[in-house]
Every structure is written in C-alpha cells, then in structure tokens.
Write a protein that holds these residues in place. Sequence first.
Motif, PDB file in Angstrom:
ATOM      1  N   ALA A 109      42.044  -6.445 -15.500  1.00  0.00           N
ATOM      2  CA  ALA A 109      40.646  -6.643 -15.905  1.00  0.00           C
ATOM      3  C   ALA A 109      39.926  -5.303 -16.016  1.00  0.00           C
ATOM      4  N   MET A 110      40.207  -4.393 -15.076  1.00  0.00           N
ATOM      5  CA  MET A 110      39.616  -3.056 -15.128  1.00  0.00           C
ATOM      6  C   MET A 110      40.069  -2.331 -16.389  1.00  0.00           C
ATOM      7  N   LYS A 111      41.330  -2.498 -16.756  1.00  0.00           N
ATOM      8  CA  LYS A 111      41.873  -1.849 -17.942  1.00  0.00           C
ATOM      9  C   LYS A 111      41.123  -2.293 -19.200  1.00  0.00           C
ATOM     10  N   GLU A 112      40.791  -3.575 -19.282  1.00  0.00           N
ATOM     11  CA  GLU A 112      40.049  -4.085 -20.442  1.00  0.00           C
ATOM     12  C   GLU A 112      38.689  -3.409 -20.553  1.00  0.00           C
ATOM     13  N   HIS A 113      37.999  -3.267 -19.416  1.00  0.00           N
ATOM     14  CA  HIS A 113      36.695  -2.589 -19.419  1.00  0.00           C
ATOM     15  C   HIS A 113      36.849  -1.123 -19.828  1.00  0.00           C
ATOM     16  N   VAL A 114      37.834  -0.458 -19.254  1.00  0.00           N
ATOM     17  CA  VAL A 114      38.041   0.961 -19.529  1.00  0.00           C
ATOM     18  C   VAL A 114      38.345   1.188 -21.012  1.00  0.00           C
ATOM     19  N   GLN A 115      39.225   0.383 -21.562  1.00  0.00           N
ATOM     20  CA  GLN A 115      39.576   0.554 -22.973  1.00  0.00           C
ATOM     21  C   GLN A 115      38.405   0.213 -23.891  1.00  0.00           C
ATOM     22  N   GLY A 116      37.590  -0.761 -23.485  1.00  0.00           N
ATOM     23  CA  GLY A 116      36.406  -1.083 -24.274  1.00  0.00           C
ATOM     24  C   GLY A 116      35.433   0.076 -24.321  1.00  0.00           C
ATOM     25  N   MET A 117      35.232   0.730 -23.182  1.00  0.00           N
ATOM     26  CA  MET A 117      34.326   1.885 -23.153  1.00  0.00           C
ATOM     27  C   MET A 117      34.904   3.070 -23.913  1.00  0.00           C
ATOM     28  N   GLN A 118      36.213   3.250 -23.837  1.00  0.00           N
ATOM     29  CA  GLN A 118      36.844   4.321 -24.608  1.00  0.00           C
ATOM     30  C   GLN A 118      36.608   4.124 -26.107  1.00  0.00           C
ATOM     31  N   SER A 119      36.746   2.888 -26.552  1.00  0.00           N
ATOM     32  CA  SER A 119      36.549   2.584 -27.969  1.00  0.00           C
ATOM     33  C   SER A 119      35.105   2.842 -28.405  1.00  0.00           C
ATOM     34  N   LEU A 120      34.152   2.415 -27.575  1.00  0.00           N
ATOM     35  CA  LEU A 120      32.745   2.639 -27.903  1.00  0.00           C
ATOM     36  C   LEU A 120      32.412   4.124 -27.971  1.00  0.00           C
ATOM     37  N   LEU A 121      32.931   4.888 -27.026  1.00  0.00           N
ATOM     38  CA  LEU A 121      32.636   6.322 -27.007  1.00  0.00           C
ATOM     39  C   LEU A 121      33.245   7.032 -28.212  1.00  0.00           C
ATOM     40  N   TYR A 138      30.730  -3.169 -16.611  1.00  0.00           N
ATOM     41  CA  TYR A 138      31.757  -2.606 -15.738  1.00  0.00           C
ATOM     42  C   TYR A 138      31.285  -2.593 -14.283  1.00  0.00           C
ATOM     43  N   VAL A 139      30.018  -2.198 -14.082  1.00  0.00           N
ATOM     44  CA  VAL A 139      29.460  -2.192 -12.728  1.00  0.00           C
ATOM     45  C   VAL A 139      29.460  -3.600 -12.146  1.00  0.00           C
ATOM     46  N   SER A 140      29.102  -4.577 -12.962  1.00  0.00           N
ATOM     47  CA  SER A 140      29.112  -5.974 -12.515  1.00  0.00           C
ATOM     48  C   SER A 140      30.518  -6.412 -12.121  1.00  0.00           C
ATOM     49  N   PHE A 141      31.501  -6.019 -12.930  1.00  0.00           N
ATOM     50  CA  PHE A 141      32.894  -6.343 -12.608  1.00  0.00           C
ATOM     51  C   PHE A 141      33.311  -5.718 -11.288  1.00  0.00           C
ATOM     52  N   ARG A 142      32.933  -4.456 -11.079  1.00  0.00           N
ATOM     53  CA  ARG A 142      33.313  -3.750  -9.846  1.00  0.00           C
ATOM     54  C   ARG A 142      32.735  -4.434  -8.615  1.00  0.00           C
ATOM     55  N   LYS A 143      31.521  -4.934  -8.745  1.00  0.00           N
ATOM     56  CA  LYS A 143      30.901  -5.621  -7.613  1.00  0.00           C
ATOM     57  C   LYS A 143      31.591  -6.961  -7.339  1.00  0.00           C
TER      58      LYS A 143
END
Length: 304
Positions: A109-121, A138-143
Amino acid sequence: MARLSPPNPALPVRSISLPSTSHPNSVKVEAQLTKLRSWDSSANPLKAETIQTSLTKLAELFNSIQDLVHSPLTQQAFHPQHSSQVDEAIEGSVGLLDVCGTVRDLFMAMKEHVQGMQSLLRRRGGRDSSIESSILAYVSFRKKTKKEITKSIRTLKRTETKVNGSYRRRSTVVEDQQPYVIEVINEARAIAISIFRSLVSFLSMPEVAEKNAGGWSMISKLTRVGMLASDKGQKTFNEVGNVDVALCSIQGQVRKKDAKVDVQEVQRRLEKLDECINGFNANLDCIFKSLIQIRVSLLNLVTP
C-alpha cells in the motif's frame, strides 16, 4: 501507538550437536544460524540495508530448513507419536505468518502512494495543488497503519512467548534427528521474531512526528532548519522518515507558493524508499512461502 521495545540483540545461542548421519544440509543450516545469531537490532535508526541483509539470510535459512525437513533422514525419524512436539512447532509459525502477511500488505500500500507521488512530481513538479492532496492521502495512510503495527507488535510478543517456551536443550544423542530438527525450527523462528520486530519498527511513524496530533509539527521544525538537504537529516531518520521530512517540506512550500521546491531531492528519497519496499517484499514473499511449506511438511511427517 504501543511503544516498540527494542528486540534483545543477544539472540539464543545453542551448543551445536549435529546428528552424525545427518543430511548435508544440516551443516548449511547451522552455518546460516550462526550468521543470524549476530543480528544486532540496536542501531537507531535501523537502515533498510541492514534489515534487507537480515531478511535475505532469513529467507535462505527457512529455505534450507525446508530442504532439511524433506531429507530422507528426517522423514524416517518422525513418527505419529512425535505429534505433540510437531504441533508446538506448527503453532509457532502462526504468528509469524500473520505478521509477515500484514507487513507485506502495508508495504504494498505504501508503494502505491510512493509511486503515485513520483508520477505527479514528474508530470507537474512541486507547485501543484494535487501534490498536496497526494501528500495528505499518504499522511492519512501512515496514521491508519498504526493500528496494524500495534496489532503486529502484540502478535510478535505472544509468538515470542510460545517459541521460547518450546525450546529444548540440544539432544546429547547425536543420532536423534527428530528433536534436532524441531529445535532448529524454533531457533530460526526466534531469530525471525527479532528481525520482524525491527521491520515493524522501520515502518512505524517516526517518534518525533508522532508526539503531537498534527503529525508533521516536529518534522516541520526540522525542515525549517535545513534538514531536507543536509547529511544530518539523512542520519536522523530511516528511509521512511526521510520521505516524511521531504513531503512535509514540499507541503509547506506548496502552501506558501514557494518556487524553491527541491523536486529532485524529494524524487531521490521516494525512489530509494520504493527500492527498499521492493527488496523487503521479495524476501517477505520467500519467507511466507517457506513458512507455509514447512508447516505442510511437518504435518505430513506425523500424519499416519
């Protein structure tokens, strides 16, 4: 979230008494156990490379144990009357399987968030409102992961008690293969518990960020004093924490419409975390499969 007490770096050390006619893989298993007994989880923060190395060795160990269980000598040594010892060994794997699966899912699940942010950037840089939305998600997921992390900590503690309670002294009868195999399995699981606890700790919210309801406040103070680009910042957190610092920095700059967003540094940290996740999950997949195979093999050994 429940506080993570550091695993005891002094892992159990057993006197080696190999069965004289044992499968050649017994020597390999003992060599792998010896390497993993030196596992030290006291470093803070524990870096991904250190955990990755231990997970690789652990995956190799469980694979060798599976070969040992399948060896003709072991097959001949086990009988239905040994079912009580086997039941204890099988029960000891339940908690590890649970934690292994949970942590693997959290990393995916973390990987999906990370790759999504990479794509946006890559597509929009660091000055777009969609970036902030992605960071907040991502912050919501981490919590939300805190609940699963707390559950995993409790599972590992229960499993540790069961595994420690099932230890037996190494047999002095060198031909006795059956107790030797059970004890090797139990010791391997004790080591796995220590490594998994460090892996869960690696995934946890950094303590400095967790101490206040906002989640980012303490990290925000660090970014204002230049932690994003400094070597000191790299040493303060592990790879997960370094991404937290980077995302907090971007979030603050987006809100201020600041043009000085270091997108390249943030991308570098996201890429490094993504690589860590890939390595972790590859080894977790191997360990999970080996644990399942060992359970099935042990059941087959004592099934009439």
